[in-house]
Scaffold this motif. Structure first.
Motif, PDB file in Angstrom:
ATOM      1  N   ILE A   1       0.833  -1.209   0.000  1.00 17.27           N
ATOM      2  CA  ILE A   1       0.000   0.000   0.000  1.00 17.27           C
ATOM      3  C   ILE A   1       0.863   1.254   0.000  1.00 17.27           C
ATOM      4  CG2 ILE A   1      -1.647   1.335   1.369  1.00 17.27           C
ATOM      5  CD1 ILE A   1      -2.908  -1.287   2.223  1.00 17.27           C
TER       6      ILE A   1
ATOM      7  N   TRP B   1     -10.029   4.875  -2.327  1.00 18.08           N
ATOM      8  CA  TRP B   1      -9.390   4.386  -3.539  1.00 18.08           C
ATOM      9  C   TRP B   1      -9.250   5.551  -4.517  1.00 18.08           C
ATOM     10  CZ3 TRP B   1     -12.518  -0.683  -4.939  1.00 18.08           C
ATOM     11  CH2 TRP B   1     -12.277  -1.641  -3.924  1.00 18.08           C
TER      12      TRP B   1
ATOM     13  N   GLU C   1      -4.518   2.683  -3.427  1.00 20.02           N
ATOM     14  CA  GLU C   1      -5.333   2.666  -2.215  1.00 20.02           C
ATOM     15  C   GLU C   1      -4.649   3.502  -1.142  1.00 20.02           C
ATOM     16  OE1 GLU C   1      -7.060  -0.649   0.988  1.00 20.02           O
ATOM     17  OE2 GLU C   1      -5.892  -1.250  -0.765  1.00 20.02           O
TER      18      GLU C   1
ATOM     19  N   LEU D   1      -4.850  -1.597  -7.263  1.00 21.74           N
ATOM     20  CA  LEU D   1      -5.979  -2.302  -6.663  1.00 21.74           C
ATOM     21  C   LEU D   1      -6.080  -3.698  -7.276  1.00 21.74           C
ATOM     22  CD1 LEU D   1      -8.649   0.556  -6.639  1.00 21.74           C
ATOM     23  CD2 LEU D   1      -7.436  -0.374  -4.666  1.00 21.74           C
TER      24      LEU D   1
END
Length: 293
Positions: A210, A249, A244, A216
C-alpha cells in the motif's frame, strides 16, 4: 451529504468502534493470562500472554492510526491521511516479529532446562475463555472489513484468527504437560512463535504494497474498465491507474472520445463514467481524462 461522504462517515464510526473493542478484549485477556502464567510458569501460556500484549499494542496503534487516517484532507495532505493505516500495519509487523523472537528464545531455554507446571487446568480455563472472546471480536471485525476493506483491521483480524489456533494448541500443550509428557509445553510455545512470525511477515508485506502505491486488485480494475466502456459514446479506455490510501481508492483513466465531439458533451460523457464507477465503488475518487480520437 453525498453518498461518498455518508459511506466515509459510517465507515469511520465502525472503524473506531472495532478498534475500541479490540483493545478492550486484549486488555481483558492480558489480565487473566498474566495471573495464570504466574501460577503455572507455562511457556506456551507465556507465548499466549505475549501475543495478547502484542494485540494490545497493535490495537492501540490501530486506534491512533485509524483516527489519524480518518482526518479529512488538508493543504499539506491533499490526498488525505489514509496511509497512516498502512504505517500502523508495518509497525505491527515489526512489533509482532520481535515478540515472536522473545517467545522462541524462552521456549528453547525451557527445552534446555525443563520445569514442572502448576495450575495447568486454570490455564485451560483461560484459553477456553480466550477462544470465546476472540470469536466474538472476529465476528465484529469481519463485518467491518467487508464494509470498509481496512488494511489495519484486516491485519488485526489476521492476528486474532491465528490466536484461535494458538489457544487450541495451548490447551493441548497444557493437558499433555499435566500428564507428564516432557517438553510438550516448550515445543508448542516454539511452534506458536514461528507461526506468529509468519503472520507478521504477511502483515508487513501488505503494508509495504500500500505504501508503494500497489494497484488495486485486478478484478476491481477490470470492473472499472468495463463500467467505463459501457457508457454510450466512449470509444475506448486506456492508461488506467489505481491505488489505495486507507479507506479511499484513487482511480484514474483516459477516455477515447470522438475528436469532433463538443467540449460540453465530452465533459458529460466523462461525468457519466465517473458516476458509474463511484456508484459501484463509493470509496473511490475517480479522475477522468478525455483524449480525442
Amino acid at each position: 451529504m453525498t453518498d461518498r461522504a455518508q459511506v466515509t462517515a459510517e465507515n469511520g464510526r465502525l472503524l473506531r468502534r472495532v478498534t475500541y473493542a479490540s483493545l478492550a478484549t486484549a486488555l481483558l485477556l492480558i489480565g487473566l493470562k498474566t495471573a495464570v502464567w504466574l501460577m503455572s510458569g507455562s511457556v506456551s501460556l507465556l507465548a499466549s500472554l505475549t501475543d495478547s500484549l502484542m494485540d494490545a499494542g497493535a490495537s492501540l496503534i490501530n486506534l491512533l492510526a485509524v483516527g489519524y487516517a480518518l482526518t479529512p484532507a488538508d493543504k499539506g495532505h491533499r490526498f488525505g491521511h489514509g496511509k497512516a493505516e498502512a504505517l500502523a500495519g508495518l509497525a505491527q509487523s515489526a512489533f509482532i516479529t520481535l515478540s515472536a523472537g522473545l517467545v522462541l528464545w524462552q521456549g528453547l531455554e525451557r527445552l534446555r532446562q525443563p520445569m514442572p507446571l502448576d495450575g495447568a487446568w486454570y490455564g485451560v480455563g483461560v484459553m477456553l475463555f480466550s477462544i470465546i472472546a476472540t470469536l466474538l471480536l472476529l465476528r465484529f471485525q469481519n463485518r467491518v472489513i467487508r464494509r470498509t476493506g481496512s488494511t489495519a483491521i484486516r491485519a488485526d483480524a489476521l492476528h486474532y484468527r491465528s490466536d484461535l489456533l494458538m489457544n487450541t494448541s495451548i490447551i493441548v500443550a497444557l493437558i499433555l504437560a499435566w500428564y507428564g509428557i516432557s517438553g510438550a509445553d516448550a515445543l508448542f510455545g516454539i511452534g506458536i512463535a514461528l507461526f506468529i512470525a509468519l503472520g507478521a511477515l504477511k502483515i508487513g508485506r501488505d503494508a509495504v504494497q500500500i505504501l508503494m502505491d500497489h494497484e488495486l486488485p485486478e478484478e476491481v480494475r477490470q470492473e472499472a474498465l468495463a463500467l467505463a466502456r459501457a457508457v454510450p459514446g466512449v470509444m475506448g479506455v486506456h492508461d488506467l491507474r489505481t491505488r489505495e490510501s486507507g479507506q479511499q481508492w484513487f482511480i484514474q483513466m483516459h477516455l477515447e472520445l470522438p475528436a469532433e465531439l463538443p467540449l460540453g458533451q465530452a465533459h458529460a460523457l466523462g461525468e457519466q463514467v465517473r458516476l458509474a464507477i463511484c456508484e459501484r465503488f463509493p470509496q473511490a475518487e475517480v479522475l477522468v481524462h478525455k483524449d480525442p480520437v
